[in-house]
Enzyme design. Structure first.
Site, mmCIF file in Angstrom:
data_model
loop_
_atom_site.group_PDB
_atom_site.id
_atom_site.type_symbol
_atom_site.label_atom_id
_atom_site.label_comp_id
_atom_site.label_asym_id
_atom_site.label_seq_id
_atom_site.Cartn_x
_atom_site.Cartn_y
_atom_site.Cartn_z
ATOM 1 N N ILE A 138 4.533 0.887 5.360
ATOM 2 C CA ILE A 138 4.970 1.845 6.373
ATOM 3 C C ILE A 138 5.201 1.150 7.707
ATOM 4 C CG2 ILE A 138 4.173 3.820 7.751
ATOM 5 C CD1 ILE A 138 3.005 4.966 5.170
ATOM 6 N N ALA B 165 -1.984 4.049 2.669
ATOM 7 C CA ALA B 165 -2.874 3.399 3.630
ATOM 8 C C ALA B 165 -2.025 2.712 4.687
ATOM 9 C CB ALA B 165 -3.783 2.385 2.930
ATOM 10 N N SER C 188 18.067 13.858 -2.742
ATOM 11 C CA SER C 188 18.115 14.703 -3.918
ATOM 12 C C SER C 188 16.703 15.009 -4.377
ATOM 13 C CB SER C 188 18.889 14.012 -5.045
ATOM 14 O OG SER C 188 18.763 14.730 -6.255
ATOM 15 N N LYS D 169 -9.524 4.785 8.611
ATOM 16 C CA LYS D 169 -9.602 3.476 7.968
ATOM 17 C C LYS D 169 -9.954 2.419 8.996
ATOM 18 C CE LYS D 169 -6.644 0.028 5.717
ATOM 19 N NZ LYS D 169 -5.294 -0.289 5.222
ATOM 20 N N GLY E 199 15.407 10.200 1.300
ATOM 21 C CA GLY E 199 14.353 10.827 2.089
ATOM 22 C C GLY E 199 13.048 10.076 1.952
ATOM 23 N N THR F 95 1.094 -2.781 4.490
ATOM 24 C CA THR F 95 2.132 -3.074 5.481
ATOM 25 C C THR F 95 3.437 -2.325 5.255
ATOM 26 O OG1 THR F 95 2.709 -5.014 4.145
ATOM 27 C CG2 THR F 95 1.268 -5.376 6.040
#
Length: 498
Positions: free
Chosen positions: A341, A51, A40, A79, A14, A339
């Site tokens: 995400i 960020a 889990s 940001k 997850g 970077t």
């Protein structure tokens, strides 16, 4: 009529990566796929990807998530860029901002006009001409097209996962709680056939997404895909993360502060500040790194420092057999330019663009996915290496070592071109554009020897007034904006902590 079997997608893990995958695939595949996520509660997530970069808006727009609701639910702030403090040398800083700096004149790029102006002594610092930089320094922010402020978010990553989970489950994603005890593979093809959970529960699928973090249980452990180690270019290998109280209104930018054996991040949220110390254990012990971090917090710590060990690099294939790795299961890119995400987001977009109806023959899509993913990771790697190798922090063993790092050929060529005349050429649809490379090159002390002859088309006596008008326009526009705290309150009300 499509006679191919339906997509039966199983997401292992997850956190932000897993639930981003679940939400995105549920939104865009709809009834064409059955999606199951296994996680889990006993296994924690890294959770320090707090960020982002402006591409995060594509995710919100694509999913149809309202910005105000998202900011409210995730304790987000805005940001405008990242301040790099002490990276060139102690006491000096610059901001790598989003958006463009200045404005060109016809076919003449602004940076070339600035370089000419600097040569004749009429130019201010490069950042003085960037609206995002000026607004960030003044703590200002505004929404809308008229504001012309490209922006991203700082947010609580754990709360982002909650938002995405709710979104995914509302669209039919099924969640199973449990640890993965084993992975079964098809004897004939080698593809993953099922995940076996504790209690001998079996979760079958025909396409698997590995979001199991550093463990990389599917792609790395089960399928045996090797890891390409980049630590000879990016030697930091440990991060300590800690949360602290806010002591002032949150600024609209991330701070990255150079330390003797690495750097410290400071990410302001509405309700707290995220902090971390990324360092190289060959040059600093963990106890010393924790002391440096705790002594340089703005507010009282809310948690104890949590250590995260890592090796920068990525899996040699991001997609093997019928399994695609996302997030830390695919690799680790230290959070210097926010970077992590984005790499999940771009991989999902790539998967959706390449995913065929017929899963019996994935070879072409898989090959293209791996080639494009590899190129994206390499270009981002080069951008991060640039920050380290171009420093003037003399007499500090870690930074002295960084200046001696043998550059990747792709980065060496970029630096050489910029040193000649301040030029940059974008390749392979790389993430960071001309303005980003230019700001960091200049900020890290890479000084072009000349400029493009195009800049000589503007009379010398006009350069100074032109640059002054650009700088004044940025100042006036920024000063007319509300403060960052006021902008937050206008969006989510008094709940925004100021």
């Amino acid at each position: 009529m499509n006679d191919n079997p339906p997509l039966d997608i199983v997401i292992a893990g997850g956190g932000t990566a897993g639930w981003m995958a679940a939400a995105t695939l549920a939104r865009f595949l709809g009834d064409h796929a059955s999606i199951t996520l296994v996680e889990s509660d006993a296994i924690g997530t890294v959770g320090v990807g707090e960020a982002t970069i402006p591409q995060i808006h594509n995710l919100l727009v694509g999913l149809g998530i309202d910005q105000a609701e998202f900011v409210d639910a995730t304790e987000a702030t805005f940001k405008l860029g990242i301040e790099f403090d002490g990276w060139l040398r102690e006491g000096e800083s610059y901001i790598h901002s989003f958006g463009t700096t200045g404005r060109g004149a016809g076919l003449i790029p602004f940076r070339q006009l600035w370089l000419r102006g600097r040569k004749i002594g009429v130019a201010e610092s490069f950042g003085a001409y960037g609206l995002n930089v000026v607004a960030a320094r003044k703590g200002r922010f505004a929404f809308g097209k008229d504001a012309n402020l490209p922006y991203a978010f700082h947010f609580d990553a754990s709360k982002v996962a909650v938002v995405l989970r709710r979104y995914a489950e509302e669209r039919g994603v099924k969640r199973y709680e449990g640890k993965i005890s084993s992975v079964t593979r098809d004897a004939a093809t080698g593809d993953i056939a099922a995940l076996v959970l504790d209690g001998d529960r079996r979760i079958e699928g025909n396409l698997f997404i590995d979001c199991t973090g550093f463990a990389s249980l599917l792609l790395g452990k089960s399928l045996g895909v090797g890891f390409e180690d980049w630590s000879h270019w990016l030697p930091c290998d440990t991060a300590l993360a800690v949360q602290s109280e806010n002591v002032a209104p949150p600024p609209p930018f991330t701070r990255s502060i150079a330390r003797p054996a690495g750097w410290q991040w400071r990410i302001p949220l509405q309700h707290r500040t995220g902090n971390g110390h990324v360092f190289c254990s060959a040059y600093m012990e963990q106890d010393e790194a924790a002391r440096v971090l705790l002594e340089n917090l703005d507010g009282k710590p809310l948690t104890d420092p949590r250590a995260i060990r890592f090796t920068t690099g990525h899996r040699r294939e991001h997609w093997s057999h019928n399994c695609i790795a996302l997030g830390l299961a695919a690799g680790f890119m230290e959070p210097l330019e926010s970077t992590s995400i984005h790499l999940v987001q771009s991989a999902l977009a790539r998967l959706l663009n390449l995913l065929p109806n017929d899963l019996s023959n994935l070879s072409t899509a898989r090959s293209m996915f791996n080639r494009l993913s590899g190129a994206e990771w390499e270009r981002i790697r080069d951008f991060l290496v640039l920050h380290y190798v171009a420093n003037d922090r003399r007499g500090e063993p870690f930074w002295d070592h960084c200046r001696q790092i043998e550059l990747p050929d792709t980065l060496a060529e970029k630096i050489a071109l910029f040193e000649e005349s301040g030029l940059f050429v974008r390749e392979d649809d790389e993430l960071f554009l001309d303005d980003s490379w230019g700001q960091v090159m200049l900020g890290q002390g890479i000084d072009p020897r000349g400029y493009s002859p195009l800049a000589d088309n503007v009379p010398g006596e006009d350069i100074g007034p032109f640059l002054a008008s650009v700088a004044k326009a940025a100042r006036v526009k920024a000063e007319a904006m509300p403060t960052h705290a006021e902008a937050l309150q206008s969006l989510v009300g008094e709940r925004a902590r100021a």
